[in-house]
Design a protein around this motif. Structure first.
Motif, PDB file in Angstrom:
ATOM      1  N   TYR A  74       1.995 -28.996   9.200  1.00 32.10           N
ATOM      2  CA  TYR A  74       1.380 -29.836  10.221  1.00 32.10           C
ATOM      3  C   TYR A  74      -0.144 -29.701  10.195  1.00 32.10           C
ATOM      4  CZ  TYR A  74       0.109 -31.748  14.739  1.00 32.10           C
ATOM      5  OH  TYR A  74      -0.483 -32.477  15.731  1.00 32.10           O
ATOM      6  N   ASN A  77      -1.556 -31.474   7.085  1.00 32.84           N
ATOM      7  CA  ASN A  77      -1.430 -32.927   7.068  1.00 32.84           C
ATOM      8  C   ASN A  77      -2.128 -33.640   8.214  1.00 32.84           C
ATOM      9  OD1 ASN A  77       0.077 -32.992   4.718  1.00 32.84           O
ATOM     10  ND2 ASN A  77       1.994 -32.699   5.820  1.00 32.84           N
ATOM     11  N   ASN A  78      -2.293 -32.997   9.364  1.00 30.17           N
ATOM     12  CA  ASN A  78      -2.792 -33.712  10.537  1.00 30.17           C
ATOM     13  C   ASN A  78      -4.120 -33.208  11.085  1.00 30.17           C
ATOM     14  OD1 ASN A  78      -0.527 -35.364  10.522  1.00 30.17           O
ATOM     15  ND2 ASN A  78       0.642 -33.900  11.717  1.00 30.17           N
ATOM     16  N   ILE A  79      -4.383 -31.958  10.983  1.00 28.42           N
ATOM     17  CA  ILE A  79      -5.572 -31.393  11.612  1.00 28.42           C
ATOM     18  C   ILE A  79      -6.732 -31.318  10.630  1.00 28.42           C
ATOM     19  CG2 ILE A  79      -6.536 -29.369  12.713  1.00 28.42           C
ATOM     20  CD1 ILE A  79      -3.801 -28.919  13.981  1.00 28.42           C
ATOM     21  N   GLN A  81      -9.192 -32.374   7.971  1.00 25.67           N
ATOM     22  CA  GLN A  81      -9.695 -33.663   7.487  1.00 25.67           C
ATOM     23  C   GLN A  81     -10.518 -33.436   6.232  1.00 25.67           C
ATOM     24  OE1 GLN A  81      -8.877 -36.626   8.740  1.00 25.67           O
ATOM     25  NE2 GLN A  81      -7.567 -35.554  10.205  1.00 25.67           N
TER      26      GLN A  81
END
Length: 85
Positions: A74, A77-79, A81
């Motif tokens: 997670y 993939n999401n936090i 950048q």
């Protein structure tokens, strides 16, 4: 063949699969070899569950490592950048 040898073999197979995934133009047979790793790991996990002395602790460890891997996935993939994307 011991379970440790099976795990090392599966690790090598997984490494070949990752090479094929991230290097453009890699031969397709590296994927085929790499896909063998998951069933080997599943077999070792089931074998460990069968022969463990405390199944509750074994399952809690497997669950804990699964949660840790999900959190790392997670975060990646999401936090995080990537400035180059």
């Amino acid at each position: 063949m011991t379970s440790t040898m099976l795990k090392i073999l599966a690790l090598l197979f997984m490494f070949l699969d990752h090479i094929a995934e991230f290097i453009p133009g890699a031969p397709i047979w590296l994927h085929w070899i790499g896909r063998i790793s998951a069933p080997i790991f599943f077999f070792c996990m089931a074998w460990g569950f069968y022969y463990t002395s405390n199944r509750k602790v074994y399952l809690s460890r497997m669950y804990g490592f699964g949660v840790i891997m999900a959190l790392i996935n997670y975060i990646c993939n999401n936090i995080y950048q990537d400035p180059y994307c």
